[in-house]
Enzyme design. Structure first.
Site, PDB file in Angstrom:
ATOM      1  N   ALA A 141      16.477  12.089  55.267  1.00 21.64           N
ATOM      2  CA  ALA A 141      16.968  11.908  53.901  1.00 21.64           C
ATOM      3  C   ALA A 141      18.484  11.983  53.924  1.00 21.64           C
ATOM      4  O   ALA A 141      19.074  12.701  54.733  1.00 21.64           O
ATOM      5  CB  ALA A 141      16.399  12.975  52.971  1.00 21.64           C
ATOM      6  N   ALA A 143      21.830  12.163  51.056  1.00 26.47           N
ATOM      7  CA  ALA A 143      22.213  12.289  49.650  1.00 26.47           C
ATOM      8  C   ALA A 143      23.730  12.317  49.527  1.00 26.47           C
ATOM      9  O   ALA A 143      24.438  11.911  50.453  1.00 26.47           O
ATOM     10  CB  ALA A 143      21.571  13.543  49.052  1.00 26.47           C
ATOM     11  N   SER A 144      24.244  12.808  48.400  1.00 33.21           N
ATOM     12  CA  SER A 144      25.672  12.669  48.130  1.00 33.21           C
ATOM     13  C   SER A 144      26.536  13.652  48.902  1.00 33.21           C
ATOM     14  O   SER A 144      27.705  13.385  49.159  1.00 33.21           O
ATOM     15  CB  SER A 144      25.932  12.850  46.626  1.00 33.21           C
ATOM     16  N   GLN A 147      23.012  15.199  54.696  1.00 35.63           N
ATOM     17  CA  GLN A 147      21.771  14.544  55.086  1.00 35.63           C
ATOM     18  C   GLN A 147      20.929  15.522  55.890  1.00 35.63           C
ATOM     19  O   GLN A 147      21.423  16.530  56.404  1.00 35.63           O
ATOM     20  CB  GLN A 147      22.044  13.273  55.881  1.00 35.63           C
ATOM     21  N   VAL A 148      19.627  15.203  55.993  1.00 41.68           N
ATOM     22  CA  VAL A 148      18.671  16.133  56.590  1.00 41.68           C
ATOM     23  C   VAL A 148      18.043  15.501  57.831  1.00 41.68           C
ATOM     24  O   VAL A 148      17.589  14.349  57.794  1.00 41.68           O
ATOM     25  CB  VAL A 148      17.567  16.507  55.582  1.00 41.68           C
ATOM     26  N   LYS A 162      19.984  20.536  57.482  1.00 40.43           N
ATOM     27  CA  LYS A 162      20.815  19.871  56.489  1.00 40.43           C
ATOM     28  C   LYS A 162      22.271  19.919  56.968  1.00 40.43           C
ATOM     29  O   LYS A 162      22.801  21.007  57.237  1.00 40.43           O
ATOM     30  CB  LYS A 162      20.661  20.585  55.147  1.00 40.43           C
ATOM     31  N   ASP A 298      17.978  21.152  39.686  1.00 38.59           N
ATOM     32  CA  ASP A 298      18.063  19.794  40.234  1.00 38.59           C
ATOM     33  C   ASP A 298      16.663  19.237  40.477  1.00 38.59           C
ATOM     34  O   ASP A 298      16.213  19.131  41.620  1.00 38.59           O
ATOM     35  CB  ASP A 298      18.870  19.788  41.533  1.00 38.59           C
TER      36      ASP A 298
END
Length: 477
Positions: A141, A143-144, A147-148, A162, A298
């Site tokens: 994944a 994101a902003s 990442q993972v 992460k 979130d």
């Protein structure tokens, strides 16, 4: 490879610096938008049908581009203000802006494998082969902020790692130091609607700023994961990862891997299973501040892992709010008064908790209309089936002309409640995406310790609360 850890490169690069230079584009955009809205209104009244909608479409695209290109805090703020996966209103100006903002929710382009590896080694001080028995070069994944990656510890345990993008923390912290930037962003957001608002934009910006700043420090997120893991330990259907402390820093966070399928696969599951997952998400989203004053703010569908046994794993705790006790009790008691139809009590609580200025000029009926709109899923016939309007009605209250909209524009939403609206809208959007159907009223009663539960999930949750000796929502702390 040597044992010496390399320095992580600054792939993110420098963003435009300086308080004035970062704020001017937002101010200029707000001024142009305000003027353009007036001109579009005049053209439409003169017979140019669609002039206002055309204005909003152009402005929404420019708005999303402005936030996307800002790279720092404005992009993150835009993400937090958007809803997901098409949930929400399907027509009108608000739908146009939501559609544009959803572009910001798309996965970020991942950093390359070598950069991710270098960051992990620089942060943890050892070659990656000495840290992990295996480390997947491709992220699962992105994101902003980071990442993972999937990895395996030397003892064989599978973990999720992460990794924060290089330079992103510096860019966002620089923006957060500019106290005018987020306040100007809120003024811009409000300028895109034809209505005036009383909400203190600076207070709202300060609240959002605090939540974003916390997301940059993975040690803070690790502490939040620990608190949620302790709270939900032994829960029958809510799963929280465990932090691997000796593989975590402020820019690298390692946690146990949570099994389950992602959002896109969940949407293809049998509807009964989706209903079950939706109910579980409701217990998690609205249970933490009933039982422990914590609030995960979130509710993005990418943050869930859906188990075929009906359980749901929750894997992102960067944006967490700790409610003061008087705010927590205010939320619960106002909600219960709304369900009871006690308009005078709702009005009294709204006044006590700072929603009503001395010149607000609102009646108890008008204030109740807004709270009833926010609580519609539990006020109506049960079980409730979630549809796009569950989010859309709340979003439309910003710009509509109905009783709830009039009430909202005359109220001042205290800063502590800003993230409550965020999670309510976000959770409704997720439940709408699942098309979930369940008894929301019984869920609320189970969370607050009212009556004896009848459904399997309500019974299981209530038994767990009692076994753990935790308070219900209406219990004094």
């Amino acid at each position: 490879m040597t044992d010496e850890a390399p320095q992580a490169p600054d792939r993110f690069g420098e963003v435009r610096a300086g308080r004035v230079r970062r704020t001017i584009p937002v101010v200029g955009f707000a001024a142009r938008s305000a003027g353009g809205r007036v001109v579009a209104g005049l053209r439409q009244r003169a017979g140019n049908e669609g002039a206002v909608d055309d204005f909003h479409r152009r402005t929404a695209d420019r708005y999303a581009d402005l936030l996307g290109h800002s790279k720092g805090v404005l992009m993150k703020a835009g993400q937090l203000m958007s809803t997901f996966d098409g949930s929400g209103p399907t027509d009108g100006p608000l739908a146009i802006y939501q559609q544009a903002l959803r572009r910001l929710q798309a996965d970020a382009p991942p950093m390359d494998a070598d950069t991710a590896r270098e960051i992990v080694e620089a942060e943890l001080g050892k070659p990656i082969e000495k840290l992990f028995a295996g480390f997947s070069p491709e992220p699962m994944a992105a994101a902003s902020i980071g990442q993972v990656h999937v990895a395996w510890l030397p003892d064989g345990r599978r973990v999720a790692v992460k990794v924060q993008y290089p330079g992103v923390a510096q860019a966002i912290r620089h923006d957060l130091a500019n106290t005018e930037l987020l306040a100007t962003f809120f003024k811009l957001s409000m300028s895109l609607t034809p209505r005036a608002f009383r909400t203190d934009q600076r207070a709202a910006a300060a609240e959002l700023s605090e939540r974003i700043a916390e997301e940059l420090d993975y040690r803070h997120e690790a502490r939040s994961i620990g608190r949620f893991a302790d709270l939900y330990r032994g829960h029958p259907f809510i799963r929280i990862p465990e932090v691997v402390a000796n593989r975590s820093t402020n820019r690298v966070l390692t946690m146990s891997y949570v099994d389950g399928v992602g959002w896109s696969e969940a949407l293809t599951a049998d509807q009964d299973l989706r209903n079950h997952w939706g109910e579980v998400i409701g217990y998690f989203a609205f249970g933490a501040y009933r039982h422990g004053s914590l609030f995960n703010a979130d509710p993005h569908p990418g943050n869930y892992r859906f188990g075929d046994d009906g359980s749901v794993g929750f894997v992102d705790f960067g944006c967490v709010k700790q409610f003061p006790e008087w705010v927590r009790t205010g939320i619960v008691h106002t909600y219960r008064a709304t369900l009871a139809g006690d308009r005078d009590e709702v009005f009294r609580l709204a006044n006590r908790h700072g929603f009503l200025d001395t010149d607000a000029d609102l009646t108890a009926d008008q204030v109740f209309e807004w709270w009833a709109m926010m609580s519609r899923a539990s006020l109506g016939e049960q079980p409730h089936s979630f549809v796009a309007d569950d989010s859309g009605d709340a979003l439309r209250s910003f710009i509509g002309d109905g009783p709830a909209s009039v009430a909202f524009r005359r109220m001042s939403v205290p800063s502590d409640y800003v993230m409550l609206a965020r999670i309510s809208l976000g959770v409704n959007a997720v439940l709408s995406g699942l098309g979930a159907t369940f008894d929301t009223r019984e869920q609320s009663d189970a969370l607050d310790g009212i009556g004896e539960p009848t459904s399997d999930l309500a019974k299981a949750h209530t038994a767990w609360v009692r076994e753990r000796g935790l308070p219900f929502g209406l219990d004094p702390r």
